[in-house]
Design a protein around this motif. Structure first.
Motif, PDB file in Angstrom:
ATOM      1  N   GLY A 432      28.181   1.144  -6.963  1.00 57.96           N
ATOM      2  CA  GLY A 432      27.551   2.435  -7.724  1.00 57.96           C
ATOM      3  C   GLY A 432      26.009   2.378  -6.995  1.00 57.96           C
ATOM      4  O   GLY A 432      25.261   2.619  -7.891  1.00 57.96           O
ATOM      5  N   TYR A 433      25.797   1.696  -6.012  1.00 60.45           N
ATOM      6  CA  TYR A 433      24.622   1.618  -5.474  1.00 60.45           C
ATOM      7  C   TYR A 433      23.675   2.780  -5.125  1.00 60.45           C
ATOM      8  O   TYR A 433      24.233   3.626  -4.378  1.00 60.45           O
ATOM      9  N   ALA A 434      22.514   2.885  -5.632  1.00 61.20           N
ATOM     10  CA  ALA A 434      21.873   4.006  -5.582  1.00 61.20           C
ATOM     11  C   ALA A 434      20.737   3.798  -4.326  1.00 61.20           C
ATOM     12  O   ALA A 434      20.176   2.673  -4.348  1.00 61.20           O
ATOM     13  N   PRO A 435      20.522   4.701  -3.411  1.00 61.43           N
ATOM     14  CA  PRO A 435      19.475   4.244  -2.342  1.00 61.43           C
ATOM     15  C   PRO A 435      18.289   4.073  -2.895  1.00 61.43           C
ATOM     16  O   PRO A 435      17.967   4.587  -3.908  1.00 61.43           O
ATOM     17  N   SER A 436      17.461   3.093  -2.586  1.00 62.97           N
ATOM     18  CA  SER A 436      16.303   2.376  -3.148  1.00 62.97           C
ATOM     19  C   SER A 436      15.334   1.984  -2.166  1.00 62.97           C
ATOM     20  O   SER A 436      15.702   1.819  -1.177  1.00 62.97           O
ATOM     21  N   GLY A 437      14.098   1.946  -2.768  1.00 61.90           N
ATOM     22  CA  GLY A 437      13.068   1.536  -2.041  1.00 61.90           C
ATOM     23  C   GLY A 437      11.707   1.143  -2.819  1.00 61.90           C
ATOM     24  O   GLY A 437      11.790   1.572  -4.157  1.00 61.90           O
ATOM     25  N   GLY A 438      10.667   0.638  -2.296  1.00 62.94           N
ATOM     26  CA  GLY A 438       9.622   0.309  -3.113  1.00 62.94           C
ATOM     27  C   GLY A 438       8.729  -0.448  -2.350  1.00 62.94           C
ATOM     28  O   GLY A 438       8.863  -0.446  -1.022  1.00 62.94           O
ATOM     29  N   PHE A 439       7.569  -0.774  -2.944  1.00 70.73           N
ATOM     30  CA  PHE A 439       6.441  -1.519  -2.208  1.00 70.73           C
ATOM     31  C   PHE A 439       5.868  -2.648  -3.193  1.00 70.73           C
ATOM     32  O   PHE A 439       5.989  -2.692  -4.415  1.00 70.73           O
ATOM     33  N   GLY A 440       5.269  -3.515  -2.472  1.00 67.77           N
ATOM     34  CA  GLY A 440       4.495  -4.708  -3.248  1.00 67.77           C
ATOM     35  C   GLY A 440       3.010  -4.758  -2.626  1.00 67.77           C
ATOM     36  O   GLY A 440       2.540  -4.548  -1.699  1.00 67.77           O
ATOM     37  N   LEU A 441       2.330  -4.825  -3.828  1.00 67.61           N
ATOM     38  CA  LEU A 441       0.817  -4.636  -3.675  1.00 67.61           C
ATOM     39  C   LEU A 441       0.182  -6.098  -4.021  1.00 67.61           C
ATOM     40  O   LEU A 441       0.499  -6.592  -5.383  1.00 67.61           O
ATOM     41  N   GLY A 442      -0.529  -6.571  -3.442  1.00 70.26           N
ATOM     42  CA  GLY A 442      -1.245  -8.047  -3.676  1.00 70.26           C
ATOM     43  C   GLY A 442      -2.525  -7.459  -4.731  1.00 70.26           C
ATOM     44  O   GLY A 442      -3.469  -7.057  -4.419  1.00 70.26           O
ATOM     45  N   LEU A 443      -2.468  -7.603  -5.805  1.00 68.80           N
ATOM     46  CA  LEU A 443      -3.468  -7.285  -6.877  1.00 68.80           C
ATOM     47  C   LEU A 443      -4.925  -7.853  -6.521  1.00 68.80           C
ATOM     48  O   LEU A 443      -5.722  -7.171  -6.485  1.00 68.80           O
ATOM     49  N   GLU A 444      -4.873  -9.199  -6.080  1.00 68.94           N
ATOM     50  CA  GLU A 444      -6.144  -9.521  -5.840  1.00 68.94           C
ATOM     51  C   GLU A 444      -6.750  -9.107  -4.582  1.00 68.94           C
ATOM     52  O   GLU A 444      -7.908  -9.219  -4.474  1.00 68.94           O
ATOM     53  N   ARG A 445      -5.895  -8.641  -3.601  1.00 71.30           N
ATOM     54  CA  ARG A 445      -6.670  -7.957  -2.431  1.00 71.30           C
ATOM     55  C   ARG A 445      -6.934  -6.632  -2.581  1.00 71.30           C
ATOM     56  O   ARG A 445      -8.310  -6.366  -2.236  1.00 71.30           O
ATOM     57  N   LEU A 446      -6.543  -5.813  -3.767  1.00 75.06           N
ATOM     58  CA  LEU A 446      -7.086  -4.630  -4.065  1.00 75.06           C
ATOM     59  C   LEU A 446      -8.434  -5.085  -4.712  1.00 75.06           C
ATOM     60  O   LEU A 446      -9.244  -4.205  -4.535  1.00 75.06           O
ATOM     61  N   ILE A 447      -8.474  -5.831  -5.604  1.00 75.36           N
ATOM     62  CA  ILE A 447      -9.609  -6.194  -6.411  1.00 75.36           C
ATOM     63  C   ILE A 447     -10.847  -6.744  -5.382  1.00 75.36           C
ATOM     64  O   ILE A 447     -12.088  -6.350  -5.513  1.00 75.36           O
ATOM     65  N   MET A 448     -10.546  -7.237  -4.396  1.00 76.50           N
ATOM     66  CA  MET A 448     -11.399  -7.830  -3.322  1.00 76.50           C
ATOM     67  C   MET A 448     -11.860  -6.273  -2.538  1.00 76.50           C
ATOM     68  O   MET A 448     -13.328  -6.101  -2.405  1.00 76.50           O
ATOM     69  N   PHE A 449     -10.927  -5.335  -2.263  1.00 74.54           N
ATOM     70  CA  PHE A 449     -11.421  -4.280  -1.620  1.00 74.54           C
ATOM     71  C   PHE A 449     -12.496  -3.476  -2.524  1.00 74.54           C
ATOM     72  O   PHE A 449     -13.549  -3.235  -2.059  1.00 74.54           O
ATOM     73  N   ILE A 450     -11.980  -3.470  -3.869  1.00 73.18           N
ATOM     74  CA  ILE A 450     -12.809  -2.457  -4.846  1.00 73.18           C
ATOM     75  C   ILE A 450     -14.101  -3.059  -5.104  1.00 73.18           C
ATOM     76  O   ILE A 450     -15.376  -2.570  -5.108  1.00 73.18           O
ATOM     77  N   SER A 451     -14.098  -4.543  -5.138  1.00 75.11           N
ATOM     78  CA  SER A 451     -15.229  -5.099  -5.505  1.00 75.11           C
ATOM     79  C   SER A 451     -16.329  -5.489  -4.259  1.00 75.11           C
ATOM     80  O   SER A 451     -17.500  -5.781  -4.557  1.00 75.11           O
ATOM     81  N   GLY A 452     -15.733  -5.579  -3.189  1.00 73.69           N
ATOM     82  CA  GLY A 452     -16.300  -5.938  -2.079  1.00 73.69           C
ATOM     83  C   GLY A 452     -16.463  -7.396  -1.971  1.00 73.69           C
ATOM     84  O   GLY A 452     -17.169  -8.104  -1.229  1.00 73.69           O
ATOM     85  N   ALA A 453     -15.797  -8.074  -3.020  1.00 73.14           N
ATOM     86  CA  ALA A 453     -15.710  -9.679  -2.965  1.00 73.14           C
ATOM     87  C   ALA A 453     -15.333 -10.186  -1.725  1.00 73.14           C
ATOM     88  O   ALA A 453     -14.342  -9.749  -0.988  1.00 73.14           O
ATOM     89  N   GLU A 454     -15.963 -11.397  -1.070  1.00 68.92           N
ATOM     90  CA  GLU A 454     -15.662 -11.778   0.109  1.00 68.92           C
ATOM     91  C   GLU A 454     -14.645 -12.815   0.339  1.00 68.92           C
ATOM     92  O   GLU A 454     -14.021 -13.216   1.218  1.00 68.92           O
ATOM     93  N   ASN A 455     -14.455 -13.241  -0.896  1.00 70.61           N
ATOM     94  CA  ASN A 455     -13.416 -14.400  -1.152  1.00 70.61           C
ATOM     95  C   ASN A 455     -12.419 -14.197  -2.131  1.00 70.61           C
ATOM     96  O   ASN A 455     -12.772 -13.916  -3.334  1.00 70.61           O
TER      97      ASN A 455
END
Lengths: 471, 471
Positions: A432-455
């Motif tokens: 009874g498989y329902a069609p499915s999808g999703g995504f993955g987010l790298g948390l630290e990369r989002l923090i980098m972007f928001i903070s402007g951290a270079e490393n």
């Protein structure tokens, strides 16, 4: 009862009416006048400091020798409004109400103010004693909170996927092994650290409908870039009955929710980061406001090739033809090409992507002449997307999942994966498989972007990477 | 756009005005009448099902053969109020608007309804297809959300502590090793999986003031009890400038906040669990209400001995004297003794507890004659607490932390810990150390208590324990 400096700033009227309030924290600066001692105190609850004014005469003897930079104090005093000074209020204490809890020893590695980041990085256990890292950690808190709030509001259930597993998901990253000192194996099978919780999250979505994870993932990659960690946190989401457009829209909505949350709650932190490097000021707040206001661009892989071909001459890797993977230089150019907006790229060649992605060609791509795929688009292209962000490159990757039992198994074989280990995952397609999808987010990369951290190593206190293991 | 059944129940007026709504989910039951087909559908968003009524005549041919238990459907129809029936509304669909996405294959291991738990447990990837586990997973979501909300409101910052470390915290649990297949070690030091994030959280509290963690911990213990996992989630909190009373009060406030949240948001789930075992109904809601309304008991270890001695004859381990550790039978009796209320036990003998706990005797204990400790209470007793809960035993452990550099080092040596690995932790005491304390909560144990689950392995989809590794 010790109250925080954040509480004081938020309820200054209330606290100014009290006879005495008690505050504890660390000394940011000391200045000794003829009759008075001026101490700037911070307790980590906020970027704001509290100005302490103490009577020199009534202070315990030897006090001044002990109050040094970063030493720990406990003080009781009365809050006094000082509209004429740079700080809006001060805590006026009797010297005897000023207690030194612990001085800073002479070998303190962060003696000076404005110590260079590369020195602080050498002492992970002391990172939280510097404003720069305190600001990043408070941003990390806000970003994490906003992500949980967002998914909760959207009706997603937070699920734990296992850290110790005998799957290595995409077969992409090299996985760490998990063992014990004993001869007899602890588990019934070889164990490794998860590289992604997606497959397990998919199983949970087949009952809960909409789920997300928020947990650590691991890759034993010997990369020494500013964008990779051996241990990082991923947010992975999976939902049934969604098409790619719905998933892409969810990703955009999530990012905007998080950025809005930070703009609403952390302006002081963002301003601090904008001005951290006096000679190289950054524009962060406007950058974030632009993210919230913009409509993220949407292009497909085939269009991207056309765009790149037009400026072929500027790339090191310039053999741009259907089937090649996009390089960092291409991704960077693309964001610039779209006025530094985030860009969703859809419908990559299937060979570049993981085995579990559903094959197929998107309607908008269909019309174009694509000799490579027209005979068999379902095998040649993946219903997937990457979200590229300015500054950091790939932030999110997502797809629909292959729903056909046979096809899925074939794809896994083609990628030389361990079929036996994955049989449970294939089996989901039979029940009874329902069609499915999703995504993955790298948390630290989002923090980098928001903070402007270079490393990326600066986005958490104890970064893990090849060649070192501190604490 | 597919909407969830939860949305329908929450905004039934709105959706009943629409021409058509679209729902996807799994078949819980099918009944075929002369002219109509009755299908009960669930999509995981809520315990509530949606009743589907379809015209038999207009249904695609072969449909009835394909619609089996747990198969996946997508239907469009009109919401109709049915106040005269057992369900408040139904979705009326033309048969042609009923699409079978995926039937359930004949080898589906969970064919029958009300399948015994020990069968479901054998198929972790299908757990989310059963109501029992769906209910537990939704409770886990609520409990997790409430914990994050609680600490956020209380001004604590969420921090990540490392999973891969070269510390083993208390030296108590056996730690898993982390390696790679390569000859050359990946890290500069032997690596293992964290058994507790506390030491790292302490470092962060020395800058942020109030922090908490929410992440996985690992113990390679070969225990096969219903209360232990090799991989479990811990919530650890650390705050500066707090006394033990403050920390104890924080723990009580947190538990009550979480239980209240569940009572406010998950009554349907709790009722389901109360009635899950028809022959052995449980009282869960009243139990939880009692938790919220009660004042948790507070006793110290020395008092506990007096209480236990009075009923010495009922215990297997009845050599009850100062210095012995409390056994499960004692803990169980204590909760019963206090009318099944949670009990804080404070001021244990230091020898029974971890090296990092601050030594000292609490004022209320001081007055009693304690020949064992009166000469040197700071060394003999720990300023600590355990929180015992009915049904599950120890739920939380906490303490103040030793703040003296020398004493801390000595204690670590006495426990034969690796001093070199811990030097960074000792050093915190030299650099403006603020008095600090906190507690650790085993998330799965709290879920057990709230849900009444009898086995900790049921609180998550993919439990990890000795001798097995599924997926």
């Amino acid at each position: 009862m010790v109250i925080t400096i954040k509480d004081i700033y938020q309820q200054v009227e209330k606290f100014s009416k009290l006879e005495k309030i008690k505050v504890g924290g660390w000394v940011k600066s000391v200045r000794v006048g003829k009759e008075k001692i001026f101490i700037t105190l911070n307790d980590g609850s906020t970027l704001d400091n509290l100005q302490i004014i103490a009577e020199r005469e009534s202070s315990p003897s030897g006090l001044l020798e002990k109050v040094n930079f970063s030493s720990c104090l406990l003080v009781s005093g009365r809050l006094l409004f000082t509209p004429q000074r740079s700080q809006p209020f001060e805590l006026v204490v009797l010297g005897s109400d000023l207690e030194i809890i612990n001085s800073t020893a002479d070998d303190y590695p962060l003696q000076k103010k404005n110590i260079p980041l590369n020195v602080v990085r050498e002492s992970p256990h002391l990172r939280a004693k510097t404003n720069y890292f305190l600001v990043l950690f408070r941003l990390r808190h806000s970003i994490s909170k906003a992500i949980h709030d967002f998914f909760h509001r959207e009706g997603f259930y937070y699920v734990p996927t296992p850290i110790i597993t005998n799957n290595d998901a995409e077969g992409a990253g090299e996985a760490f092994n998990v063992t014990t000192d004993k001869k007899e194996p602890f588990f019934s099978k070889p164990a490794n650290l998860t590289v992604s919780g997606q497959l397990h999250a998919e199983a949970l979505a087949q009952g809960l409908g909409k789920v997300y994870t928020f947990g650590p993932c691991f890759r034993a990659e010997k990369s020494h870039t500013t964008r990779h960690l051996a241990e990082f946190w991923m947010v992975e989401t999976e939902m049934t009955f969604a098409d790619l457009e719905t998933i892409i829209n969810l990703a955009e909505k999530m990012i905007k929710y998080v950025v809005n949350y930070v703009l609403d709650n952390n302006i002081a932190e963002l301003e601090f980061l904008e001005n951290y490097d006096k000679e190289n000021k950054k524009e962060i707040i406007n950058k974030l406001k632009k993210i919230v206001d913009s409509k993220f661009k949407r292009v497909d892989y085939t269009q991207v090739l056309e765009i790149l071909k037009e400026r072929k001459e500027i790339f090191v890797f310039n053999d741009i033809k259907w089937g090649v993977d996009l390089q960092s230089e291409h991704e960077k150019y693309l964001c610039e090409h779209f006025d530094n907006n985030p860009v969703f790229i859809t419908n990559y060649p299937a060979d570049l992507k993981a085995f579990y992605m559903k094959g197929g060609i998107l309607p908008e791509v269909k019309d174009r002449v694509l000799s490579e795929v027209k005979n068999n688009p379902d095998k040649k292209m993946a219903v997937c997307f990457d979200l590229l962000f300015p500054e950091i490159g790939e932030l999110i990757g997502g797809s629909l999942r292959e729903d056909n039992y046979q096809t899925l198994q074939e794809k896994a074989k083609q990628k030389s994966l361990n079929i036996d280990n994955l049989s449970w995952y294939f089996d989901l397609r039979k029940y009874g498989y329902a069609p499915s999808g999703g995504f993955g987010l790298g948390l630290e990369r989002l923090i980098m972007f928001i903070s402007g951290a270079e490393n990326i190593r600066d986005t958490l206190a104890f970064p893990r990477f090849n060649g070192k293991l501190e604490f």
